[in-house]
Enzyme design. Structure first.
Site, PDB file in Angstrom:
ATOM      1  N   ASP A 488      -6.943  13.617  -3.530  1.00 52.17           N
ATOM      2  CA  ASP A 488      -6.601  11.898  -3.236  1.00 52.17           C
ATOM      3  C   ASP A 488      -7.322  11.532  -1.853  1.00 52.17           C
ATOM      4  O   ASP A 488      -7.578  12.340  -1.031  1.00 52.17           O
ATOM      5  CB  ASP A 488      -5.259  11.777  -3.327  1.00 52.17           C
ATOM      6  N   ASP A 557      -4.052   2.983 -10.215  1.00 53.20           N
ATOM      7  CA  ASP A 557      -2.504   3.375 -10.139  1.00 53.20           C
ATOM      8  C   ASP A 557      -1.721   2.189 -11.229  1.00 53.20           C
ATOM      9  O   ASP A 557      -0.682   2.278 -11.278  1.00 53.20           O
ATOM     10  CB  ASP A 557      -2.101   3.125  -8.648  1.00 53.20           C
TER      11      ASP A 557
HETATM   12  C1  GLA Z   1      -1.974   7.556  -4.757  1.00 50.56           C
HETATM   13  C2  GLA Z   1      -2.367   7.808  -6.193  1.00 50.56           C
HETATM   14  C3  GLA Z   1      -1.209   8.153  -7.080  1.00 50.56           C
HETATM   15  C4  GLA Z   1      -0.407   9.049  -6.582  1.00 50.56           C
HETATM   16  C5  GLA Z   1      -0.006   8.922  -5.122  1.00 50.56           C
HETATM   17  C6  GLA Z   1       0.800   9.742  -4.297  1.00 50.56           C
HETATM   18  O1  GLA Z   1      -1.437   6.334  -4.925  1.00 50.56           O
HETATM   19  O2  GLA Z   1      -3.271   7.183  -6.764  1.00 50.56           O
HETATM   20  O3  GLA Z   1      -1.583   8.574  -8.334  1.00 50.56           O
HETATM   21  O4  GLA Z   1      -0.913  10.462  -6.277  1.00 50.56           O
HETATM   22  O5  GLA Z   1      -1.252   8.767  -4.292  1.00 50.56           O
HETATM   23  O6  GLA Z   1       1.280   9.763  -2.857  1.00 50.56           O
END
Ligand code: GLA
Length: 747
Positions: A488, A557
């Site tokens: 990420d 998301d």
């Molecule tokens: C980001 C990702 C989510 C999740 C969060 C965790 O927002 O896009 O899918 O993994 O981080 O903190």
């Protein structure tokens, strides 16, 4: 005769000033004109099965672009191509325009030499062609005879896929350093009456929204300056429909492009008065003047081009086919369905929570469990996004038995195991931030701004690259068989600044991306088989630079299925379904608060790599049964999702339906997805869908999946390909959130 000579001498005496007449001064060295070698005029054609890019090298060495379009059997006929302008340097459709000569538009290349001069004129020197089977590489060497700057224009033609990759290799053949100001990957002149541009815009949770505009005569630019999270607002991909102001999936000429770069990019479109359009794509020159020492070469990222004579659908299929075979790590390889812990548990879990989620995932027929954020940091436990990032030790208060225990449990249940990391970021509240303030991206003397309570680590620094690789490596060693890493990256660069780069801050944006690629190269050398997802607050790093190393990306998301209609439609224009992570989540949706039926959520998620992201124990018995059924049916057709050809049937921007299908290469099997995004009354509702990509002569059995009673009276019957494509397919689907998935198999 004598009289004429005398007359000539008199005229000369009249125009030459008297001082010059006395002593004839030698021209100073810097004012002597360097002769450019004349060459033999020639045509250079770069070809794929159906397309052709044609250059014309003029006798004075200027290289022009004559054609990017359908394949002409004898491209030598372009020898007489009418440029409608002279061939002085900078006039006409320059193949790789530089700041210099008569050129006064956007340059692909502009440099500053050590003496401050700014002119570059690149002339054709030679070219060579390397035939490597499906890929034919043409390298055209260009040279500035005054400064000894050389540029190699490299074109990789992928015959079968009708894709051409293009990049530039800029070499400083002089004796003094050079500063690159503009250093684009590729430039392409097009010749049409009208250009309809399709590009994307968006934000967190609303990525890949589509915008269309007919290009006017002013400069149009799509770009980002965000550094990291480069694709959150714009994607470096576009389509141009030629000679039309309406977008067609099936008709007309379309040129699509996408830049393989995960940082600041810039793509400019400049139309001249003769309606010729020049497209220039590359690294964004914004704050990125890049030093090039004598003898050094700068290799730009690749620009992907494709041409279709059959509308946008074929342009998409060309890029997808290239991506599956060449552009995506592990492209086309089927990756497991999964349960991700994020929306089901967030930061609040114990070993017990995870084991029970694994039990449920296994019972529903899912194939992997992914432990998301929250599993690490002891001194600053990662119980929220406010702290802990950077301290990558297992939080033994949450998981006393360790990651191996959870991973082994998943494996014992027949599931694969994956885990989340965000290795290039740090919370100020962490041991890492205290130990290494010099590793943080910051501008000296200024407060380091936070986004999601975190800072960015300076990946231009090789020590930081080692650290980031080390996080990946150490995480992989937490259990013997970690199958999947979610990588990420949750904020953009702000107040750019690097302790490591010292006075060379202009290298930052480029070296950061190179640093990321260095890390990913090492990851792939050591872990060739690990599935790695590219996540960046959802889809903020979706580009073909990263996909060289990553198997898939987290699309958004925003898991609301209705929102996903437009996000996935936009994504589908450029990126294949095998890369698109799409999950079924809970209702009311955690982002939007909307409530959508579980069937609709599954039918949307089943368009990509299917997953679930909720607490399964909260599902009712009937929802569990539906989930089991949808997961089972998905496994039956997912080879079409991963490797089939995409045909878009109906756009959510232009109708009340989003509809598309994936068809197997041999056209014997297909899966069709239909979604109704608005209520239409029974009388007017329900559109006739004309399918595409089938074999007109084949007979297909068509069957709706995941329902007891189909919305199509003919479900289970057999129809010919020509009927389904020409006559049409008429399911009764008209309510908001109604959706259907049909499976077709030739008899
Ligand atoms: C980001 C990702 C989510 C999740 C969060 C965790 O927002 O896009 O899918 O993994 O981080 O903190």
């Amino acid at each position: 005769m004598k009289r004429i000579l005398l007359l000539a001498a008199a005229v000369l005496l009249a125009v030459v000033p008297s001082a010059a007449r006395k002593t004839k001064k030698a021209t100073p060295k810097e004012h002597q004109v360097v002769a450019i070698p004349q060459i033999e005029k020639q045509v250079i054609a770069i070809e794929t099965s159906n397309s052709q890019l044609v250059f014309l090298a003029q006798p004075n060495g200027v290289l022009h672009t004559c054609h990017y379009g359908s394949k002409i059997a004898d491209p030598k006929q372009f020898m007489d191509y009418n440029l409608r302008q002279g061939t002085d340097y900078g006039k006409g459709p320059m193949a790789y325009p530089t700041q210099g000569g008569a050129y006064a538009n956007e340059p692909a290349l502009s440099v500053r030499y050590a003496d401050g001069s700014r002119n570059t004129e690149l002339y054709y020197v030679s070219h060579q062609v390397k035939d490597k089977g499906n890929v034919v590489t043409t390298e055209i060497l260009m040279k500035d005879y005054v400064t000894s700057l050389e540029v190699k224009l490299v074109y990789d033609a992928y015959r079968k896929e009708d894709v051409i990759l293009s990049h530039a290799e800029i070499a400083n053949g002089g004796k003094t350093p050079v500063e690159l100001i503009d250093y684009a990957s590729s430039s392409l002149y097009l010749d049409a009456d009208k250009y309809l541009l399709t590009s994307t815009y968006g934000d967190w949770s609303a990525e890949m929204q589509i915008e269309r505009e007919v290009l006017g005569h002013n400069l149009k630019v799509i770009e980002t300056k965000r550094g990291t999270q480069a694709t959150q607002w714009n994607n470096p991909s576009f389509m141009l429909s030629l000679n039309t102001d309406s977008f067609s999936e099936t008709d007309g000429e379309v040129i699509a492009g996408s830049l393989c770069w995960s940082g600041n990019f810039r793509i400019s479109f400049e139309k001249n008065v003769a309606h010729r359009l020049n497209v220039i794509a590359g690294i964004n020159p914004f704050s990125s003047e890049y030093p090039l020492a004598p003898g050094a070469t700068f290799v730009t990222p690749d620009m992907i081009w494709t041409w279709s004579g059959q509308g946008a659908g074929q342009a998409t299929r060309n890029i997808h086919a290239w991506a599956r075979r060449y552009g995506v790590y592990g492209g086309g390889q089927i990756t497991p369905t999964l349960l991700n812990s994020w929306e089901g548990a967030y930061f609040t879990f114990t070993t017990e929570t995870l084991l029970r989620m694994i039990d449920d995932a296994a019972a529903m027929g899912l194939e992997m469990f992914v432990l998301d954020d929250g599993w690490f940091a002891m001194d600053y436990p990662r119980d929220s996004d406010k702290q802990g990032l950077g301290d990558w030790e297992v939080n033994t208060r949450k998981i006393p038995e360790g990651i191996d225990y959870v991973a082994s449990y998943a494996h014992s249940k027949g599931l694969k195991f994956g885990i989340w990391i965000e290795p290039e970021m740090v919370n100020p509240k962490s041991n890492l931030a205290q130990a290494h303030p010099d590793w943080v991206v910051r501008s000296p003397g200024r407060e380091i701004l936070q986004a999601r309570n975190q800072w960015v680590l300076d990946l231009t620094n090789p020590e930081v690259q080692d650290f980031v690789f080390g996080i990946f490596d150490n995480t992989m060693s937490l259990a013997p068989n970690i199958d999947y890493i979610k990588f990420d990256s949750n904020r953009p660069i702000m107040s750019m600044g690097s302790d490591y780069l010292g006075a060379e801050q202009n290298r930052f944006y480029v070296d950061y991306v190179q640093g990321l690629y260095n890390v990913m190269r090492r990851v792939r050398e050591k872990y060739p088989d690990t599935i790695v997802q590219c996540c960046s607050s959802g889809g903020s790093r979706v580009d073909y630079g990263s996909l060289k190393y990553f198997n898939e990306y987290w699309t958004s998301d925003d898991t609301d299925a209705m929102e996903r209609v437009k996000i996935q439609y936009g994504t589908s224009l450029f990126y294949p379904a095998c890369t698109m992570g799409s999950h079924v989540s809970d209702v009311p949706n955690h982002q939007t608060g909307n409530v959508t039926p579980l069937k609709f959520r599954f039918d949307i998620a089943a368009a990509g790599r299917l997953g679930m992201e909720l607490q399964p124990k909260n599902l009712s018995e009937s929802d569990r049964a539906l989930a089991d059924r949808c997961i089972r049916s998905y496994k039956g057709f997912r080879d079409l999702v991963f490797n089939g050809d995409l045909y878009r049937l109906s756009s959510p921007y232009e109708s009340d339906y989003y509809a598309f299908m994936y068809v197997s290469e041999d056209r014997s099997r297909a899966v069709v997805y239909l979604y109704s995004t608005n209520y239409l009354n029974r009388a007017i509702g329900s559109k006739t869908f004309r399918l595409q990509g089938l074999d007109p002569a084949k007979q297909y059995k068509i069957e709706e999946l995941n329902v007891d009673k189909s919305c199509f009276a003919g479900s289970g019957s057999v129809y010919s390909g020509d009927y389904l494509m020409g006559g049409g397919f008429t399911p009764q689907i008209f309510k908001t959130f109604a959706s259907a998935v049909f499976y077709l198999e030739a008899r």
